[in-house]
Design an enzyme around this catalytic site. Sequence first.
Site, PDB file in Angstrom:
ATOM      1  N   GLY A   6     -67.924 -16.841  -4.784  1.00  0.00           N
ATOM      2  CA  GLY A   6     -68.167 -17.869  -3.764  1.00  0.00           C
ATOM      3  C   GLY A   6     -68.469 -17.302  -2.388  1.00  0.00           C
ATOM      4  CE1 TYR A  56     -56.120 -11.459  -3.123  1.00  0.00           C
ATOM      5  CE2 TYR A  56     -54.801 -12.751  -1.588  1.00  0.00           C
ATOM      6  CZ  TYR A  56     -56.033 -12.271  -2.007  1.00  0.00           C
ATOM      7  OH  TYR A  56     -57.173 -12.589  -1.298  1.00  0.00           O
ATOM      8  CB  ALA A  67     -65.606  -7.138  -5.653  1.00  0.00           C
ATOM      9  N   GLY A  68     -62.955  -9.088  -5.322  1.00  0.00           N
ATOM     10  CA  GLY A  68     -61.498  -9.122  -5.361  1.00  0.00           C
ATOM     11  C   GLY A  68     -60.992 -10.055  -6.443  1.00  0.00           C
ATOM     12  CB  SER A  94     -56.104 -12.124   2.033  1.00  0.00           C
ATOM     13  OG  SER A  94     -55.276 -13.265   1.917  1.00  0.00           O
ATOM     14  CE  LYS A 128     -57.972  -9.207  -0.828  1.00  0.00           C
ATOM     15  NZ  LYS A 128     -59.379  -8.785  -0.728  1.00  0.00           N
TER      16      LYS A 128
HETATM   17  N1  LIG Z   1     -61.039 -17.685  -1.937  1.00  0.00           N
HETATM   18  C1  LIG Z   1     -60.000 -17.483  -1.152  1.00  0.00           C
HETATM   19  O1  LIG Z   1     -59.121 -18.374  -0.992  1.00  0.00           O
HETATM   20  C2  LIG Z   1     -59.854 -16.184  -0.399  1.00  0.00           C
HETATM   21  C3  LIG Z   1     -58.984 -16.149   0.718  1.00  0.00           C
HETATM   22  C4  LIG Z   1     -58.830 -14.960   1.416  1.00  0.00           C
HETATM   23  C5  LIG Z   1     -59.511 -13.819   0.997  1.00  0.00           C
HETATM   24  N2  LIG Z   1     -60.343 -13.882  -0.100  1.00  0.00           N
HETATM   25  C6  LIG Z   1     -61.024 -12.650  -0.507  1.00  0.00           C
HETATM   26  O2  LIG Z   1     -62.427 -12.848  -0.492  1.00  0.00           O
HETATM   27  C7  LIG Z   1     -63.050 -12.031  -1.492  1.00  0.00           C
HETATM   28  C8  LIG Z   1     -64.019 -12.869  -2.315  1.00  0.00           C
HETATM   29  O3  LIG Z   1     -63.319 -13.952  -2.889  1.00  0.00           O
HETATM   30  P1  LIG Z   1     -64.044 -15.237  -3.522  1.00  0.00           P
HETATM   31  O4  LIG Z   1     -63.270 -16.412  -3.080  1.00  0.00           O
HETATM   32  O5  LIG Z   1     -65.497 -15.183  -3.321  1.00  0.00           O
HETATM   33  O6  LIG Z   1     -63.707 -14.967  -5.068  1.00  0.00           O
HETATM   34  P2  LIG Z   1     -64.589 -15.257  -6.393  1.00  0.00           P
HETATM   35  O7  LIG Z   1     -65.460 -16.427  -6.193  1.00  0.00           O
HETATM   36  O8  LIG Z   1     -63.613 -15.262  -7.520  1.00  0.00           O
HETATM   37  O9  LIG Z   1     -65.503 -13.936  -6.503  1.00  0.00           O
HETATM   38  C9  LIG Z   1     -64.923 -12.686  -6.758  1.00  0.00           C
HETATM   39  C10 LIG Z   1     -66.036 -11.674  -6.934  1.00  0.00           C
HETATM   40  O10 LIG Z   1     -65.447 -10.388  -7.192  1.00  0.00           O
HETATM   41  C11 LIG Z   1     -66.129  -9.813  -8.303  1.00  0.00           C
HETATM   42  N3  LIG Z   1     -65.278  -8.902  -9.046  1.00  0.00           N
HETATM   43  C12 LIG Z   1     -63.990  -9.098  -9.454  1.00  0.00           C
HETATM   44  N4  LIG Z   1     -63.571  -8.027 -10.161  1.00  0.00           N
HETATM   45  C13 LIG Z   1     -64.602  -7.149 -10.192  1.00  0.00           C
HETATM   46  C14 LIG Z   1     -64.788  -5.881 -10.786  1.00  0.00           C
HETATM   47  N5  LIG Z   1     -63.835  -5.275 -11.495  1.00  0.00           N
HETATM   48  N6  LIG Z   1     -65.987  -5.266 -10.629  1.00  0.00           N
HETATM   49  C15 LIG Z   1     -66.972  -5.872  -9.942  1.00  0.00           C
HETATM   50  N7  LIG Z   1     -66.871  -7.073  -9.361  1.00  0.00           N
HETATM   51  C16 LIG Z   1     -65.695  -7.712  -9.491  1.00  0.00           C
HETATM   52  C17 LIG Z   1     -66.508 -11.009  -9.162  1.00  0.00           C
HETATM   53  O11 LIG Z   1     -67.545 -10.608 -10.019  1.00  0.00           O
HETATM   54  P3  LIG Z   1     -67.753 -11.257 -11.497  1.00  0.00           P
HETATM   55  O12 LIG Z   1     -68.735 -12.378 -11.308  1.00  0.00           O
HETATM   56  O13 LIG Z   1     -68.292 -10.140 -12.282  1.00  0.00           O
HETATM   57  O14 LIG Z   1     -66.384 -11.725 -11.957  1.00  0.00           O
HETATM   58  C18 LIG Z   1     -66.960 -11.999  -8.117  1.00  0.00           C
HETATM   59  O15 LIG Z   1     -68.294 -11.724  -7.734  1.00  0.00           O
HETATM   60  C19 LIG Z   1     -61.907 -11.405  -2.289  1.00  0.00           C
HETATM   61  O16 LIG Z   1     -61.705 -10.082  -1.849  1.00  0.00           O
HETATM   62  C20 LIG Z   1     -60.696 -12.261  -1.933  1.00  0.00           C
HETATM   63  O17 LIG Z   1     -59.491 -11.526  -2.006  1.00  0.00           O
HETATM   64  C21 LIG Z   1     -60.537 -15.030  -0.794  1.00  0.00           C
END
Ligand SMILES: NC(=O)c1ccc[n+]([C@@H]2O[C@H](COP(=O)([O-])OP(=O)(O)OC[C@H]3O[C@@H](n4cnc5c(N)ncnc54)[C@H](OP(=O)(O)O)[C@@H]3O)[C@@H](O)[C@H]2O)c1
Length: 277
Positions: free
Chosen positions: A18, A155, A91-92, A142, A159
């Site tokens: 996302g 988690y 990525a996370g 985060s 972070k």
């Molecule tokens: N959403 C929240 O509430 C939030 C809040 C604070 C911080 N964040 C941080 O923001 C970042 C992005 O989060 P998001 O909300 O966009 O999450 P998301 O929609 O779940 O996307 C996560 C991404 O990470 C990739 N990924 C996970 N494991 C991987 C691996 N082993 N190798 C390569 N790619 C991998 C996934 O790829 P695949 O498509 O291959 O699975 C996907 O593209 C993360 O670091 C998260 O900790 C998120």
Amino acid sequence: MNTAAQSLTVLVTGASGGIGRAIAELLAARGHRLLLQGRDEKRLQQLCESLPGEAEHRVLVADLLDPDARQGLVQACRQQAGGVDVLINNAGVSTFALLADTRDDELVRILNTNLLAPMALTRDLMPVLQNSRRAAVINIGSAFGHIGHPGFSVYGASKSGLHGFTEALRREVADSGVRVHYLAPRAVDTAFNSDSVNALNRSLGNKSDSPQRVALACLNLLEGSGSRRRFIGWPERLFIKVNAIFPALVDSALAKKLPVIREYAQQNFPDLKGETP
Ligand SMILES: NC(=O)c1ccc[n+]([C@@H]2O[C@H](COP(=O)([O-])OP(=O)(O)OC[C@H]3O[C@@H](n4cnc5c(N)ncnc54)[C@H](OP(=O)(O)O)[C@@H]3O)[C@@H](O)[C@H]2O)c1
């Protein structure tokens, strides 16, 4: 749209997710060239084809937990005409569970993906970045890396570690011209959060942001000067400061919420419910 002289080549990890998608869309709209990393080739290809300047961007499929795949990614970046200017470690993975319910393999997966993989990738890509006069690294952290929250100990630790890594690296390369940023969102509306996390946030009144807001903060870091540390969201920014100065205040506020947090955290582990004291 930027002129070609201002255009940067930006590697976004987790571009199929996302926040990664929103970052890619915004940066492509500004005329930057994207290297889109993830594991799902089809989703990355669809994203690539939807971006302005489609022919400029590249899809780089790699599992960041696989050292050989990571090396392949670095090699692909080395071979990019004009090099790579910016690495966004986005990525996370997450887990919402009490520590007692978290298996060893889950501990390893979270820490390796969120902390060790970005550290190793940054190290291996640094020589490529150092060839750019506008080099930058942005690590996506985060709020939970700064406010230890029940149910997110693993988690949050990953972070928190990423923040420590970013701060030390920023100082380590201060004389190299590489800018090292840290961006910590609060909850964001993506598939990252499970139903139980969304239900917990609703129950506690926690606010969440669009992925576009995070992408804009990322763009501001790239277009601003110096190395920066940014937290998104109010009152979370205040809570982070209060937690740093008066952690006991936050301890007692979260202690009142503990029964609710436990209830939601154990939704995914019904067999274990009630076993945690
Ligand atoms: N959403 C929240 O509430 C939030 C809040 C604070 C911080 N964040 C941080 O923001 C970042 C992005 O989060 P998001 O909300 O966009 O999450 P998301 O929609 O779940 O996307 C996560 C991404 O990470 C990739 N990924 C996970 N494991 C991987 C691996 N082993 N190798 C390569 N790619 C991998 C996934 O790829 P695949 O498509 O291959 O699975 C996907 O593209 C993360 O670091 C998260 O900790 C998120």
